[in-house]
Design a protein around this motif. Structure first.
Motif, mmCIF file in Angstrom:
data_model
loop_
_atom_site.group_PDB
_atom_site.id
_atom_site.type_symbol
_atom_site.label_atom_id
_atom_site.label_comp_id
_atom_site.label_asym_id
_atom_site.label_seq_id
_atom_site.Cartn_x
_atom_site.Cartn_y
_atom_site.Cartn_z
ATOM 1 N N TYR A 190 31.031 38.792 41.796
ATOM 2 C CA TYR A 190 32.668 39.144 40.983
ATOM 3 C C TYR A 190 33.388 39.859 42.313
ATOM 4 C CZ TYR A 190 32.320 37.164 36.455
ATOM 5 O OH TYR A 190 32.213 36.460 35.237
ATOM 6 N N SER A 309 43.199 33.089 45.424
ATOM 7 C CA SER A 309 42.568 33.250 44.347
ATOM 8 C C SER A 309 41.830 32.129 43.675
ATOM 9 C CB SER A 309 43.449 34.010 43.244
ATOM 10 O OG SER A 309 44.137 35.112 43.711
ATOM 11 N N THR A 313 37.657 31.881 43.368
ATOM 12 C CA THR A 313 37.318 31.685 42.136
ATOM 13 C C THR A 313 36.057 30.379 41.730
ATOM 14 O OG1 THR A 313 39.282 32.441 40.984
ATOM 15 C CG2 THR A 313 37.801 30.960 39.680
ATOM 16 N N THR A 503 41.655 36.959 40.647
ATOM 17 C CA THR A 503 40.387 36.422 41.106
ATOM 18 C C THR A 503 39.227 36.632 39.792
ATOM 19 O OG1 THR A 503 40.719 36.467 43.179
ATOM 20 C CG2 THR A 503 38.611 35.761 42.584
ATOM 21 N N VAL A 507 37.670 33.720 37.228
ATOM 22 C CA VAL A 507 36.266 33.590 37.020
ATOM 23 C C VAL A 507 35.510 33.871 35.644
ATOM 24 C CG1 VAL A 507 33.866 34.491 38.058
ATOM 25 C CG2 VAL A 507 35.775 34.254 39.430
#
Length: 517
Positions: A190, A309, A313, A503, A507
């Motif tokens: 992440y 982003s 992702t 982002t 996710v």
């Protein structure tokens, strides 16, 4: 765990301090650091509230950590830290960080999980302090949530110094102890995903052109070639698709436009439509003929934050092997003034046939997104989400506190909101009233006006209303990320610069969709 104070004489503490606290520096090659957490107790409680890892460490050094915390000042508050030296032979440098109250959960006022957010802030603080001391190896206390600890460490240690001769020491944080290693690795991915977006946004525009951006993303997907297909569509393809709005923005630049299309197949047998993500990819925005003021224009290298982003992702989703199909679409170009550039008052035609009166060439993001959204519908999306640094008005409305979300779907809003509570990278719902639609559809020369007839008011809302004219999907959301594009000191675990937001929220949103039956 609660560790009670031990009665220690001031003289004894002083002798211990001289012997173990003030040690001689060791060489950087042998230096190793440790970040440990402590909780904040109630006013009427005595003692130090260690995490499990910190309590275990204190026992291993015969209570020396307790003694050091006693003599070094008042109890650590949330987000504060102290550094000690020489308490343990394996960890010459130790950062103790304040986690705030133990057991706090989701805060209704702040719209985030306070426990997770406190861990990110505290761990990042400790890691940054040890990095500043040039400690190359750092182990991190999971603090009760390995994923959040990993996110805080990875995000806090990032600094863009690609073009600097003197760089910060590189630190790869590791999990301390035998906590949830799977959650830790998830947090690392992440954090690295957001850092990828930050790197793309920070890079100078002469180093990340539309072509370079597309090539960079293609390279990032190379480890996942069995699950990801990339299409870098050239100008000739864009023309064949009759994307006149997109082409009208790119025509002022010498850099050719690229329509980047990414297909991640994480659920080959899925009967559901894909999640389609669309990102604004203006790699530099001068404003075109409607030229921006020179002050702050350098930050417009990050006007491709939506594309950064979205791409990051999908890279993260592939690394996590999420069981979901995602299609990413990012129209990439520059918005520059030249003899070929679109002029205020020009009329252009979008892919769906609607004509647009371009009264301000600096309202270009909605033009390239219009064609991209039309194209996105060909994939019959389960959900359609676009992200764009679209309007300065969004920054005025919410600042950097949250991403503004305009959506036609309560179902989609609930899932985006839930994801943002978990990540701490918040979203806030904005209106899509017909009041705003009428402002962009009542145009003198064309079907639509790209800034609306009341220019200067409700700019974020009219921009969203403009985009909605190119949407027929039942579940669509527009994320205006202009306010969260940069970070000064608002998010403690991000250094000053481009933020890479939202982002992690995207996710988490994709992961949530993947887990739904």
């Amino acid at each position: 765990m609660l560790i009670h104070f031990r009665k220690v004489s001031i003289y004894g503490i002083w002798r211990h301090t001289c012997r173990s606290f003030c040690v001689s520096p060791v060489t950087s090659s042998s230096r190793k650091g440790l970040v440990l957490g402590v909780y904040e107790g109630d006013k009427d409680e005595d003692g130090i509230h260690f995490t499990d890892a910190a309590a275990s460490f204190d026992r291993s050094v015969s209570g020396k950590l307790t003694e050091m915390l006693l003599i070094s000042g008042p109890p650590l508050k949330r987000g504060k830290s102290r550094v000690f030296y020489g308490l343990h032979q394996d960890f010459p440098s130790l950062a103790v960080v304040g986690l705030g109250k133990k057991g706090v959960g989701v805060c209704g006022k702040e719209n985030w999980d306070s426990c997770r957010e406190n861990i990110r802030v505290a761990v990042s603080m400790g890691c940054k302090q040890l990095q500043d001391l040039e400690v190359p190896h750092v182990e991190v206390d999971p603090c009760g949530d390995s994923q959040s600890a990993a996110e805080g460490a990875v995000l806090g240690l990032f600094e863009y110094d690609e073009f600097k001769s003197k760089k910060k020491i590189h630190v790869t944080p590791q999990l301390h102890g035998s906590a949830d290693t799977q959650a830790w690795q998830k947090g690392v991915l992440y954090g690295e995903g957001q850092n990828l977006a930050r790197s793309l946004m920070e890079a100078p525009a002469n180093h990340v052109t539309p072509t370079v951006f597309a090539d960079t993303i293609e390279q990032k997907f190379s480890p996942f070639s069995d699950r990801v297909v990339i299409h870098k569509r050239p100008k000739s393809w864009i023309e064949s698709e009759q994307m006149g709005a997109f082409l009208s923005v790119s025509r002022g630049s010498e850099e050719p436009p690229v329509f980047l299309e990414m297909h991640y197949t994480g659920a080959p047998d899925s009967s559901k439509g894909p999640l389609v993500l669309v990102g604004k990819g203006v790699t530099f925005d001068s404003g075109g003929i409607s030229l921006k003021p020179s002050s702050g224009m350098d930050a417009m290298r990050a006007d491709m934050g939506g594309a950064a982003s979205v791409c990051s992702t999908i890279v993260t989703a592939a690394a996590l092997q999420l069981p979901i199909n995602i299609i990413g679409i990012t129209p990439l170009c520059e918005n520059m003034p030249s003899g070929k550039a679109t002029k205020p008052g020009d009329v252009v035609r979008a892919k769906n046939g609607k004509t647009i009166q371009v009264d301000n060439t600096d309202a270009e993001g909605r033009l390239i997104l219009a064609d991209a959204l039309c194209y996105a519908h060909t994939f019959k999306p389960r959900a359609l989400v676009n992200a764009a640094t679209l309007t300065g008005a969004m920054n005025v409305a919410l600042g950097s506190a949250a991403t503004g979300v305009f959506t036609n779907s309560d179902w989609l809003w609930e899932r985006l909101y839930k994801a943002s509570v978990i990540t701490g990278d918040r979203v806030w719902r904005m209106p899509l009233f017909q009041h705003y639609t009428r402002q962009v559809t009542e145009s003198m020369l064309a079907d639509l006006n790209n800034i609306g007839k009341y220019s200067g008011t409700a700019g974020a809302c009219t921009a969203a209303a403009f985009l909605q004219e190119f949407v027929t999907a039942n579940h669509w959301a527009h994320l205006d990320i202009a306010g969260v594009m940069t970070n000064k000191d608002e998010v403690p675990y991000l250094r000053k610069g481009m933020s890479g937001r939202p982002t992690r929220t995207l996710v988490e949103f994709a992961a949530g969709l993947a887990s739904e039956p």
